[in-house]
Design a protein around this motif. Structure first.
Motif, PDB file in Angstrom:
ATOM      1  N   MET A   1       0.849  -1.189   0.000  1.00 12.31           N
ATOM      2  CA  MET A   1       0.000   0.000   0.000  1.00 12.31           C
ATOM      3  C   MET A   1       0.886   1.240   0.000  1.00 12.31           C
ATOM      4  N   SER A   2       0.585   2.160  -0.903  1.00 10.98           N
ATOM      5  CA  SER A   2       1.256   3.461  -0.924  1.00 10.98           C
ATOM      6  C   SER A   2       0.352   4.450  -0.202  1.00 10.98           C
ATOM      7  N   LEU A   3       0.857   5.016   0.915  1.00  8.34           N
ATOM      8  CA  LEU A   3       0.027   5.812   1.811  1.00  8.34           C
ATOM      9  C   LEU A   3       0.653   7.177   2.069  1.00  8.34           C
ATOM     10  N   PRO A   4      -0.160   8.166   2.445  1.00  6.58           N
ATOM     11  CA  PRO A   4       0.407   9.465   2.845  1.00  6.58           C
ATOM     12  C   PRO A   4       1.277   9.320   4.086  1.00  6.58           C
ATOM     13  N   ALA A   5       2.133  10.295   4.306  1.00  8.89           N
ATOM     14  CA  ALA A   5       3.010  10.276   5.475  1.00  8.89           C
ATOM     15  C   ALA A   5       2.182  10.195   6.750  1.00  8.89           C
ATOM     16  N   GLY A   6       2.606   9.317   7.672  1.00 10.04           N
ATOM     17  CA  GLY A   6       1.928   9.173   8.944  1.00 10.04           C
ATOM     18  C   GLY A   6       0.858   8.104   8.958  1.00 10.04           C
ATOM     19  N   TRP A   7       0.419   7.647   7.800  1.00  7.91           N
ATOM     20  CA  TRP A   7      -0.574   6.571   7.729  1.00  7.91           C
ATOM     21  C   TRP A   7       0.156   5.231   7.882  1.00  7.91           C
TER      22      TRP A   7
ATOM     23  N   ALA B   1      -6.978 -13.289  -6.400  1.00 11.29           N
ATOM     24  CA  ALA B   1      -6.276 -13.228  -5.121  1.00 11.29           C
ATOM     25  C   ALA B   1      -6.566 -11.889  -4.463  1.00 11.29           C
ATOM     26  N   GLU B   2      -6.687 -11.899  -3.132  1.00 13.53           N
ATOM     27  CA  GLU B   2      -6.983 -10.653  -2.415  1.00 13.53           C
ATOM     28  C   GLU B   2      -6.173 -10.585  -1.134  1.00 13.53           C
ATOM     29  N   TRP B   3      -5.589  -9.394  -0.922  1.00 17.25           N
ATOM     30  CA  TRP B   3      -4.909  -9.065   0.320  1.00 17.25           C
ATOM     31  C   TRP B   3      -5.781  -8.043   1.048  1.00 17.25           C
ATOM     32  N   VAL B   4      -6.166  -8.353   2.254  1.00 20.38           N
ATOM     33  CA  VAL B   4      -6.971  -7.426   3.043  1.00 20.38           C
ATOM     34  C   VAL B   4      -6.041  -6.714   4.022  1.00 20.38           C
ATOM     35  N   TYR B   5      -6.039  -5.368   3.946  1.00 21.54           N
ATOM     36  CA  TYR B   5      -5.201  -4.543   4.813  1.00 21.54           C
ATOM     37  C   TYR B   5      -6.066  -3.803   5.823  1.00 21.54           C
ATOM     38  N   ARG B   6      -5.515  -3.588   6.989  1.00 13.15           N
ATOM     39  CA  ARG B   6      -6.068  -2.607   7.905  1.00 13.15           C
ATOM     40  C   ARG B   6      -5.253  -1.339   7.722  1.00 13.15           C
ATOM     41  N   VAL B   7      -5.905  -0.298   7.252  1.00  8.82           N
ATOM     42  CA  VAL B   7      -5.231   0.978   7.036  1.00  8.82           C
ATOM     43  C   VAL B   7      -5.580   1.907   8.189  1.00  8.82           C
ATOM     44  N   ASP B   8      -4.548   2.401   8.869  1.00  9.30           N
ATOM     45  CA  ASP B   8      -4.726   3.275  10.035  1.00  9.30           C
ATOM     46  C   ASP B   8      -4.512   4.724   9.617  1.00  9.30           C
ATOM     47  N   ILE B   9      -5.534   5.526   9.834  1.00 13.25           N
ATOM     48  CA  ILE B   9      -5.494   6.938   9.463  1.00 13.25           C
ATOM     49  C   ILE B   9      -5.140   7.742  10.709  1.00 13.25           C
ATOM     50  N   PRO B  10      -4.081   8.544  10.663  1.00 12.09           N
ATOM     51  CA  PRO B  10      -3.670   9.264  11.880  1.00 12.09           C
ATOM     52  C   PRO B  10      -4.683  10.328  12.275  1.00 12.09           C
ATOM     53  N   ALA B  11      -4.640  10.706  13.543  1.00 12.67           N
ATOM     54  CA  ALA B  11      -5.595  11.686  14.069  1.00 12.67           C
ATOM     55  C   ALA B  11      -5.424  13.056  13.429  1.00 12.67           C
ATOM     56  N   ASP B  12      -4.236  13.338  12.881  1.00 10.05           N
ATOM     57  CA  ASP B  12      -4.002  14.647  12.262  1.00 10.05           C
ATOM     58  C   ASP B  12      -4.011  14.569  10.733  1.00 10.05           C
ATOM     59  N   ALA B  13      -4.642  13.542  10.195  1.00 11.21           N
ATOM     60  CA  ALA B  13      -4.676  13.383   8.734  1.00 11.21           C
ATOM     61  C   ALA B  13      -5.353  14.583   8.077  1.00 11.21           C
TER      62      ALA B  13
END
Length: 890
Positions: free
Chosen positions: A418-424, A446-458
């Motif tokens: 996963m390509s994510l913004p800084a801090g994610w 095929a599927e990869w399930v991710y948990r993506v965590d969004i920071p509180a200051d996103a």
């Protein structure tokens, strides 16, 4: 270049491609189109280097026929640069104006480019409304600033050919059109000069000298020096390029631009203006322009140039082989396309860091095209789906990254990320359907399930050009040059996948990325796609957001605050409405509790002045405080129409109370026939009148006797078939003593013969675009200027955007014109406000732009409108009799 497509492919290809040309299939939302036709269209773009940039002023100015012929037909990289986003226009499909309308029209341009195949760019210019001269336009916009933006896009896109939509003379009409013609010609010269805008060179672009400059020709074919055929059926599209361009044109729904798709011969025409490479008016658009890939190795040392040229020729040979072999089975070209991808990789490696900016740009572009074509032919789909479409800072969301091998080959060694913004952050939760050796077999998913965590200051999904308030008639761009000129911010979350694909006898390494999106199902319409947006956990909406308060009015008014939640879990807290010291708000605060995402609670506050309020603007601010101490003072609205990509709009949760010395006749009751949408009904309520919105049933019933006046909203005759059908009943109401007020309408009104007496609107329609233009009352003692408010010249101060539009040019002697005004250098115009007696009643045509003034609480507009809805036939008859007596004595 010769292209060999089997005729047996034509019908199949057309059917397969059609889904990718549906407006709802927006590039950031839907999967990459696959199959024969999609592969064939990509192949058209893969050899040679040809780029065309068209420059106009507004959404809908572009010549979609030319863009479609270049992009879809000839495989040319095309783009349209609109100076503005059309913010100052009118909205046929909804209530949004100004920035909101600009967002809609931006989306419509992106949807149009998704069909005709081009890219889309903008400058910082805000469409401030109709302008009659380039001098006016370039006085409200900074000519140098706008040229900076146009040059930036030219240097970024690197077109060999620039197409100006308009001339640089008054013949272009609209002042914005003239300005775009001037700037296109200026940029043609300035973009290649390193001394012009050197700051851009420090931000990642290099000087670029376009080869040729043309102008589109639409209505005077004798002036054309060249053009392209758009009327022949394209074997991959299953229709003519002109028909496809009409579908592109029809995306401008907010502008009433639905277009027919006629068969038959057509050409998109251009006129030669200038050249930096030789050749004149009789040469083709790309004649004398070096478009060969091999020419890009110039500047490399001899060894690198020779090796890179060999790889480029291998790439071209693979592309030719793919073109020749493409038939009913796209799998036949997997091998050649695999060789094309590998040859480009070798060219990149050989050229190394010594490659010119243009060579690096072209190699990156061709690699992306070749990869898309290979995946299309191989039937490999990469998709990234979020389980939630509106996410909030601090939330975790599940995201599925899918690799569907829908073709005949084997996908090996899959490596997702996963390509994510800084801090994610992200973490793999589960993997399904993957072979033990990291492969995806033919036909498997095929599927990869991710948990993506969004920071509180996103960061929220706030449009980059709306982060700050406008600087007059220009948007402010952030100090992030990669965003400059784009329609909107790029998607910030992508799935990255690397794998090897069996391509013929070889195995080709592939890397691709796909933006995340939300996929849902509507039980009535089926599967739909939405972009994933980051929004606040809580947002507030104040209603009314603008309130005109008659200065002598007593009592209180109710202001509501609606609090909505986008958080996945429940939230609670309190809501308060902060007011200036001379206003009271009851109660001081109110508690709320919301269950979860989508929950909403509306609370009411009573607001009243503590004494006689001062004339002018007073601000009320809604503040929502959650139980954990966070404060929210913004509202979020979603601009969400089916033909464009959804966008979040952010605004302060405020109500602006404008105190105005204004009265209306006691007990006045109005029937309102809404047209394309305006704030007239709210204006009447705020003035203290009663108003009923008349739907089709009420209008066709034709019983208007309970109303003192019937007001027709803007462009009502254009959008309300029921109004035209019941027009005679409306006139009967006037003949029986009622007052009919027709706000500005277009030619459907004047051509339809709906008025009780002959009238006409000229072509082009007269208007006064300067909102500061002097206004003369032809008879200050007319009841419209005396009762119940004395109207003076001061009431025409502070108007916004324009005085009015679609003035009458001719009218029967029964009509009495009341105002005279004109733009500088034009003759006086009297067609903006006219009254005619009809039997025992009155008929009024009011082309003044009340609909522009209402949202801004312009005091004089409210005062004049109050007089308009208070006008009665008895007062007018007494005035007319007095006027006639005076004329007789004279």
């Amino acid at each position: 270049m010769k292209r060999c497509f089997s005729p047996s492919v034509w019908a199949t290809a057309a059917v397969l491609l059609l889904p990718s040309l549906v407006p709802a299939a927006l590039a950031a939302q839907v999967p990459e189109p696959m199959g024969i036709a999609a592969t064939g269209l990509l192949l058209r773009q893969m050899d040679g280097v040809k780029r065309v940039l068209m420059i106009g002023a507004h959404p809908d100015d572009e010549d979609t026929g030319f863009l479609t012929a270049m992009s879809r037909g000839l495989g040319v990289e095309t783009a349209y640069l609109a100076l503005t986003r059309g913010d100052g226009g009118q909205n046929l499909i909804g209530p949004e104006l100004w920035e909101g309308l600009g967002v809609i029209r931006t989306g419509e341009l992106v949807a149009a480019r998704g069909i005709d195949g081009g890219e889309q760019f903008f400058t910082r210019a805000f469409d401030f409304g109709y302008s009659k001269t380039a001098d006016e336009s370039l006085s409200l916009w900074s000519r140098e600033e706008l040229l900076h933006d146009v040059v930036w896009v030219v240097r970024r896109f690197r077109p060999q050919v620039i197409i100006a939509v308009f001339s640089d003379t008054p013949a272009a009409g609209h002042g914005h059109h003239q300005a775009s013609g001037i700037l296109a010609r200026d940029a043609f010269v300035a973009a290649g000069d390193p001394a012009r805008f050197p700051d851009q060179l420090e931000r990642g672009v290099a000087p670029w000298t376009p080869a040729k400059l043309y102008q589109t020709i639409r209505r005077q074919p004798s002036q054309a020096t060249g053009g392209v055929d758009t009327g022949s059926i394209d074997p991959l599209l299953g229709r003519s390029l002109h028909q496809l361009s009409a579908l592109s044109r029809s995306q401008h729904r907010s502008q009433d631009m639905g277009a027919a798709q006629p068969p038959g011969p057509r050409r998109a025409l251009v006129r030669f203006i200038a050249s930096n490479v030789g050749g004149g008016a009789d040469s083709g658009i790309f004649e004398h322009v070096d478009t060969a890939l091999a020419s890009l190795v110039d500047g490399l040392d001899e060894s690198r140039a020779r090796s890179t040229a060999v790889h480029l020729e291998a790439y071209r040979a693979a592309v030719r082989q793919a073109e020749e072999q493409l038939g009913v089975d796209p799998g036949r070209v997997i091998g050649p396309l695999g060789m094309a991808v590998e040859a480009l990789g070798s060219a990149v490696e050989t050229a190394g860091p010594h490659a010119s900016d243009e060579l690096r740009h072209v190699l990156a572009r061709k690699t992306a095209l070749a990869t898309r074509a290979l995946l299309s032919a191989a039937g490999v789909v990469v998709d990234v789906r979020s389980e939630d479409d509106l996410v909030v800072p601090g939330q975790s969301v599940q995201v599925g990254l899918q690799v569907w091998n829908g073709g005949p080959t084997r996908v090996r060694g899959v490596e997702p990320a996963m390509s994510l913004p800084a801090g994610w952050g992200s973490e793999v939760v589960s993997v399904n359907g993957l072979g033990p050796d990291g492969s995806v077999a033919a036909g498997a998913l095929a599927e990869w399930v991710y948990r993506v965590d969004i920071p509180a200051d996103a960061d929220f999904s706030r449009l980059y050009y709306l982060r700050e308030a406008r600087d007059g008639a220009s948007y402010r761009w952030p100090d992030e040059p990669h965003l400059w000129g784009l329609p909107r911010d790029p998607v910030s979350v992508h799935g990255l996948v690397s794998f090897s694909l069996d391509a013929g006898e070889a195995t080709t390494p592939i890397s691709t990325e796909t933006p995340w999106r939300f996929v849902g199902v509507d039980q009535a319409r089926g599967e739909f796609y939405k972009p994933v947006l980051v929004v606040p956990a809580l947002s507030a909406r104040v209603a009314p957001s603008g309130l005109v308060w008659p200065q002598d009015r007593g009592g209180s008014s109710v202001v509501t605050v609606a609090v909505s939640s986008a958080a996945p879990t429940g939230l609670s807290g309190e809501i308060r409405l902060e007011a200036p010291d001379d206003w009271s708000v009851t109660p001081g605060s109110q508690a709320f509790e919301l269950g979860g995402e989508g929950a909403e609670r509306t609370v009411s506050f009573e607001v009243e002045p503590t004494g006689t309020p001062a004339a002018g603007e007073h601000l009320l601010q809604a503040v929502v405080t959650s139980s954990d101490g966070r404060e929210f003072t913004e509202g979020v609205s979603l601009i969400d129409y089916e033909h464009i990509e959804r966008v979040a709009m952010f605004s302060d949760a405020v109500a602006r109370i404008t105190v105005v010395p204004v009265r209306i006749a006691d007990g006045v009751r109005i029937g309102y026939v809404m047209g394309t949408g305006d704030d007239g009904p709210d204006a009447i309520r705020q003035l203290g009148g009663q108003v009923d919105l008349l739907g089709p049933d009420e209008v066709r019933d034709g019983d208007f006797t309970s109303y003192d006046a019937v007001v027709l909203g803007v462009r009502a005759y254009e959008t309300r078939a029921d109004l035209g059908a019941a027009n005679e009943q409306l006139l009967d109401y006037a003949r029986a003593g009622g007052t009919v007020i027709v706000q500005y309408n277009q030619y459907q009104f004047s051509n339809g013969g709906y008025a009780p007496y002959p009238l006409a609107i000229g072509r082009p329609a007269a208007r006064v675009a300067d909102e500061t233009a002097p206004v003369r009352m032809l008879d200050p003692e007319a009841p419209l200027f005396t009762t119940p408010n004395r109207i003076t010249e001061a009431d025409f101060e502070g108007w916004v955007q324009e005085r009015g539009l679609y003035f009458l040019s001719e009218w029967d002697s029964a009509f009495v014109p009341l105002l005279e005004m004109n733009d500088e250098g034009e003759p006086p115009r009297r067609g903006s406000l006219l009254v005619a007696p009809v039997g025992e009643g009155l008929y009024v045509y009011a082309a003044l732009s009340f609909f522009r003034q209402f949202p801004f609480g312009v005091p004089g507009a409210y005062r004049l409108f109050a007089n308009l809805i208070s006008l009665n036939a008895a007062d007018w008859a007494a005035y007319a009799s007095s006027r006639a007596g005076t004329a007789n004595r004279d």
